[in-house]
Design a protein around this motif. Structure first.
Motif, PDB file in Angstrom:
ATOM      1  N   ILE A  71       4.159  32.145-108.539  1.00 33.46           N
ATOM      2  CA  ILE A  71       4.607  30.870-108.050  1.00 33.46           C
ATOM      3  C   ILE A  71       4.668  30.505-106.491  1.00 33.46           C
ATOM      4  O   ILE A  71       4.212  29.398-106.107  1.00 33.46           O
ATOM      5  N   VAL A  72       4.919  31.328-105.863  1.00 32.61           N
ATOM      6  CA  VAL A  72       5.161  31.434-104.309  1.00 32.61           C
ATOM      7  C   VAL A  72       3.571  31.354-103.746  1.00 32.61           C
ATOM      8  O   VAL A  72       3.353  30.564-102.711  1.00 32.61           O
ATOM      9  N   GLY A  73       2.776  32.361-104.323  1.00 32.25           N
ATOM     10  CA  GLY A  73       1.468  32.578-103.604  1.00 32.25           C
ATOM     11  C   GLY A  73       0.364  31.715-104.019  1.00 32.25           C
ATOM     12  O   GLY A  73      -0.355  31.491-102.936  1.00 32.25           O
ATOM     13  N   TYR A  74       0.447  30.886-105.156  1.00 33.13           N
ATOM     14  CA  TYR A  74      -0.590  29.967-105.327  1.00 33.13           C
ATOM     15  C   TYR A  74      -0.653  28.578-104.427  1.00 33.13           C
ATOM     16  O   TYR A  74      -1.652  28.613-103.856  1.00 33.13           O
ATOM     17  N   PRO A  75       0.521  28.051-104.352  1.00 31.92           N
ATOM     18  CA  PRO A  75       0.472  26.903-103.420  1.00 31.92           C
ATOM     19  C   PRO A  75       0.075  27.480-101.963  1.00 31.92           C
ATOM     20  O   PRO A  75      -0.774  26.810-101.223  1.00 31.92           O
ATOM     21  N   ILE A  76       0.314  28.789-101.362  1.00 31.71           N
ATOM     22  CA  ILE A  76       0.148  29.048-100.007  1.00 31.71           C
ATOM     23  C   ILE A  76      -1.370  29.202-100.209  1.00 31.71           C
ATOM     24  O   ILE A  76      -2.171  29.020 -99.201  1.00 31.71           O
ATOM     25  N   SER A  77      -1.960  30.033-101.144  1.00 33.59           N
ATOM     26  CA  SER A  77      -3.453  30.219-101.265  1.00 33.59           C
ATOM     27  C   SER A  77      -4.101  28.677-100.965  1.00 33.59           C
ATOM     28  O   SER A  77      -5.225  28.677-100.383  1.00 33.59           O
ATOM     29  N   VAL A  78      -3.832  27.669-101.880  1.00 30.47           N
ATOM     30  CA  VAL A  78      -4.548  26.722-101.610  1.00 30.47           C
ATOM     31  C   VAL A  78      -4.365  26.057-100.483  1.00 30.47           C
ATOM     32  O   VAL A  78      -5.171  25.430 -99.968  1.00 30.47           O
ATOM     33  N   TYR A  79      -3.136  26.298 -99.743  1.00 26.71           N
ATOM     34  CA  TYR A  79      -2.810  25.599 -98.281  1.00 26.71           C
ATOM     35  C   TYR A  79      -3.932  26.275 -97.295  1.00 26.71           C
ATOM     36  O   TYR A  79      -4.410  25.530 -96.555  1.00 26.71           O
ATOM     37  N   ILE A  80      -3.929  27.656 -97.414  1.00 29.44           N
ATOM     38  CA  ILE A  80      -4.499  28.383 -96.554  1.00 29.44           C
ATOM     39  C   ILE A  80      -6.209  28.119 -96.583  1.00 29.44           C
ATOM     40  O   ILE A  80      -6.797  27.835 -95.510  1.00 29.44           O
ATOM     41  N   LEU A  81      -6.555  27.587 -97.721  1.00 29.33           N
ATOM     42  CA  LEU A  81      -8.154  27.192 -97.795  1.00 29.33           C
ATOM     43  C   LEU A  81      -8.153  25.650 -97.531  1.00 29.33           C
ATOM     44  O   LEU A  81      -9.461  25.127 -97.407  1.00 29.33           O
ATOM     45  N   SER A  82      -7.218  25.189 -97.562  1.00 27.05           N
ATOM     46  CA  SER A  82      -7.340  23.702 -96.953  1.00 27.05           C
ATOM     47  C   SER A  82      -7.269  23.316 -95.530  1.00 27.05           C
ATOM     48  O   SER A  82      -7.595  22.197 -95.151  1.00 27.05           O
ATOM     49  N   ALA A  84       1.501  38.950-100.135  1.00 28.39           N
ATOM     50  CA  ALA A  84       0.118  38.932 -99.250  1.00 28.39           C
ATOM     51  C   ALA A  84      -0.827  39.393-100.467  1.00 28.39           C
ATOM     52  O   ALA A  84      -1.834  39.031-100.357  1.00 28.39           O
ATOM     53  N   PHE A  85      -0.512  40.491-101.350  1.00 32.00           N
ATOM     54  CA  PHE A  85      -1.577  40.904-102.074  1.00 32.00           C
ATOM     55  C   PHE A  85      -2.149  39.773-103.246  1.00 32.00           C
ATOM     56  O   PHE A  85      -3.141  39.335-103.567  1.00 32.00           O
ATOM     57  N   MET A  86      -0.829  38.967-103.486  1.00 35.80           N
ATOM     58  CA  MET A  86      -1.128  37.883-104.612  1.00 35.80           C
ATOM     59  C   MET A  86      -1.749  36.838-103.720  1.00 35.80           C
ATOM     60  O   MET A  86      -2.915  36.060-104.229  1.00 35.80           O
ATOM     61  N   VAL A  87      -1.552  36.241-102.689  1.00 36.37           N
ATOM     62  CA  VAL A  87      -2.238  35.311-101.795  1.00 36.37           C
ATOM     63  C   VAL A  87      -3.764  35.515-101.604  1.00 36.37           C
ATOM     64  O   VAL A  87      -4.419  34.731-101.845  1.00 36.37           O
ATOM     65  N   ILE A  88      -4.068  36.824-101.073  1.00 37.17           N
ATOM     66  CA  ILE A  88      -5.310  37.087-101.005  1.00 37.17           C
ATOM     67  C   ILE A  88      -6.202  37.193-101.956  1.00 37.17           C
ATOM     68  O   ILE A  88      -7.500  36.685-102.094  1.00 37.17           O
ATOM     69  N   SER A  89      -5.627  37.709-103.131  1.00 38.68           N
ATOM     70  CA  SER A  89      -6.620  37.845-104.512  1.00 38.68           C
ATOM     71  C   SER A  89      -6.783  36.272-105.168  1.00 38.68           C
ATOM     72  O   SER A  89      -7.743  35.873-105.208  1.00 38.68           O
ATOM     73  N   ILE A  90      -5.728  35.412-104.859  1.00 39.39           N
ATOM     74  CA  ILE A  90      -6.044  33.998-105.314  1.00 39.39           C
ATOM     75  C   ILE A  90      -6.919  33.350-104.532  1.00 39.39           C
ATOM     76  O   ILE A  90      -7.805  32.540-105.047  1.00 39.39           O
ATOM     77  N   ALA A  91      -6.884  33.485-103.272  1.00 43.42           N
ATOM     78  CA  ALA A  91      -7.573  32.825-102.206  1.00 43.42           C
ATOM     79  C   ALA A  91      -8.912  33.250-102.487  1.00 43.42           C
ATOM     80  O   ALA A  91      -9.896  32.447-102.149  1.00 43.42           O
ATOM     81  N   ALA A  92      -9.417  34.508-102.775  1.00 46.23           N
ATOM     82  CA  ALA A  92     -10.666  34.903-103.101  1.00 46.23           C
ATOM     83  C   ALA A  92     -11.422  34.064-104.054  1.00 46.23           C
ATOM     84  O   ALA A  92     -12.277  33.855-104.095  1.00 46.23           O
ATOM     85  N   SER A  93     -10.520  33.990-105.444  1.00 45.71           N
ATOM     86  CA  SER A  93     -10.971  33.147-106.289  1.00 45.71           C
ATOM     87  C   SER A  93     -11.101  31.844-106.032  1.00 45.71           C
ATOM     88  O   SER A  93     -12.311  31.120-106.321  1.00 45.71           O
ATOM     89  N   LEU A  94     -10.340  31.000-105.112  1.00 47.62           N
ATOM     90  CA  LEU A  94     -10.516  29.670-104.979  1.00 47.62           C
ATOM     91  C   LEU A  94     -11.541  29.450-104.199  1.00 47.62           C
ATOM     92  O   LEU A  94     -12.470  28.448-104.167  1.00 47.62           O
ATOM     93  N   GLN A  95     -11.875  30.328-103.301  1.00 46.64           N
ATOM     94  CA  GLN A  95     -12.996  30.249-102.217  1.00 46.64           C
ATOM     95  C   GLN A  95     -14.254  30.100-103.098  1.00 46.64           C
ATOM     96  O   GLN A  95     -15.292  29.664-102.198  1.00 46.64           O
ATOM     97  N   SER A  96     -14.386  30.927-104.089  1.00 46.39           N
ATOM     98  CA  SER A  96     -15.772  31.110-104.775  1.00 46.39           C
ATOM     99  C   SER A  96     -15.969  29.698-105.806  1.00 46.39           C
ATOM    100  O   SER A  96     -16.996  29.975-106.372  1.00 46.39           O
ATOM    101  N   ILE A  97     -15.154  28.844-105.976  1.00 45.98           N
ATOM    102  CA  ILE A  97     -15.087  27.751-106.498  1.00 45.98           C
ATOM    103  C   ILE A  97     -16.117  26.714-106.138  1.00 45.98           C
ATOM    104  O   ILE A  97     -16.039  26.225-104.933  1.00 45.98           O
ATOM    105  N   ASP A  98     -17.091  26.128-106.832  1.00 49.89           N
ATOM    106  CA  ASP A  98     -17.863  25.210-106.473  1.00 49.89           C
ATOM    107  C   ASP A  98     -17.186  24.023-106.288  1.00 49.89           C
ATOM    108  O   ASP A  98     -16.860  23.281-107.253  1.00 49.89           O
ATOM    109  N   GLN A  99     -17.057  23.351-104.927  1.00 53.26           N
ATOM    110  CA  GLN A  99     -16.346  21.996-105.017  1.00 53.26           C
ATOM    111  C   GLN A  99     -17.227  20.861-105.337  1.00 53.26           C
ATOM    112  O   GLN A  99     -16.651  19.803-105.483  1.00 53.26           O
TER     113      GLN A  99
END
Length: 309
Positions: free
Chosen positions: A86-97, A168-183
């Motif tokens: 719950i905490v890591g998903y929004p952080i991952s989205v923000y880091i990539l934004s 950190a492990f959660m955020v990095i894992s989610i961010a890796a998947s989000l970064q591979s998505i075709d915008q």
């Protein structure tokens, strides 16, 4: 042609042999010795006989205290995993934004707990969550409580410490998947009238599930084996399975029993991970079956058009 295939197979075998040997030396051999020791009869550091026995496992599984400790370990690890997601998903989205120094600063803050000793960061939370700590003082100054809350030596204190350390492990894992998505898929859906929330739920979130699953598996397995955070923030009343292993091996010098507890902890963690992985695959298959409006091999705009339909 046959010689070429033979050389290729030989090259692959030689390439696999080295990591297999390293894995066997560093993991399989110690685990094998641990399992062997767990079946050894005895109540001390030395074995009392050459025959194998299941008496240690029978005693542990029939002990209500041991079962309670293992159930507490699983429960707190599950809560920690859910909270980290719950905490890591929004952080991952923000880091990539964000870009530039903001993204760098977020990564530094994210990796800071991993670059600091777990004991040091846990003692920091001990001060913050204590009777006269910053959290209680803030709540009292805001008028939300009249007296300091008892936060330390509770399960929730353990969850807070573990989430801070393992997010950190959660955020990095989610961010890796989000970064591979075709915008382009998201842009096409938005151009066809899909709301941001619907485009996220139908396009972004399903494609980020592999990273979310990986993060959950990492956080759960690390939570199950954590030692410093539970003992400092949870105290003796909220023991983890890792503490039982430590007490039997170091304090009581009962190595066969410590080995049996370690094997039970390994089997419990592995079993939970297998169940979670199977459930996630079944859920993902159900989602794919329900998404019958998207033909296989569809392009980005075709997939986006199904979002607004």
């Amino acid at each position: 042609m046959g010689r070429l295939l033979g050389r290729s197979a030989s090259s692959w075998l030689s390439l696999i042999a080295v990591p297999t040997l390293i894995f066997g030396l560093l993991y399989a051999v110690p685990i094998g010795n641990l399992v062997n020791l767990s079946f050894t009869p005895g109540d001390g550091a030395a074995a009392t006989g050459s025959a194998y026995t299941l008496s240690t496992y029978v005693d542990l599984l029939s002990d209500e205290f041991v079962r309670e400790v293992f159930l507490r370990t699983i429960r707190i690890s599950l809560i920690t995993t859910i909270a980290a997601a719950i905490v890591g998903y929004p952080i991952s989205v923000y880091i990539l934004s964000v870009v530039g120094w903001r993204q760098t600063a977020m990564f530094i803050l994210l990796l800071l707990p991993l670059m600091t000793s777990v004991t040091v960061t846990t003692y920091g939370w001990l001060i913050l969550l204590g009777h006269g700590g910053a959290v209680n003082n803030l709540l009292m100054n805001l008028g939300l409580i009249d007296a300091p809350l008892r936060i330390i030596k509770t399960e929730w204190a353990i969850v807070v410490g573990l989430v801070y350390t393992l997010s950190a492990f959660m955020v990095i894992s989610i961010a890796a998947s989000l970064q591979s998505i075709d915008q382009n898929h998201v842009r096409a859906a938005r151009s066809l009238g899909a709301s941001p929330a619907k485009a996220f739920w139908r396009i972004v979130f399903p494609q980020s599930l592999p990273g979310l699953r990986t993060g959950c598996l990492l956080v759960f397995s690390l939570s199950m084996s954590s030692y410093a955070t539970p003992i400092i923030l949870g105290g003796q009343t909220n023991k983890f399975a890792s503490l039982l292993v430590y007490q039997q091996a170091i304090n009581l010098l009962n190595w066969p029993k410590a080995a049996s507890l370690a094997v039970l902890l390994l089997l419990t963690t592995t079993g939970c991970l297998v169940l979670a992985s199977g459930f996630s695959r079944v859920w993902a298959s159900a989602r794919r079956l329900n998404a019958t409006d998207v033909p296989i091999g569809s392009s980005g705009p075709a997939q986006a058009s199904s979002v607004v339909s």
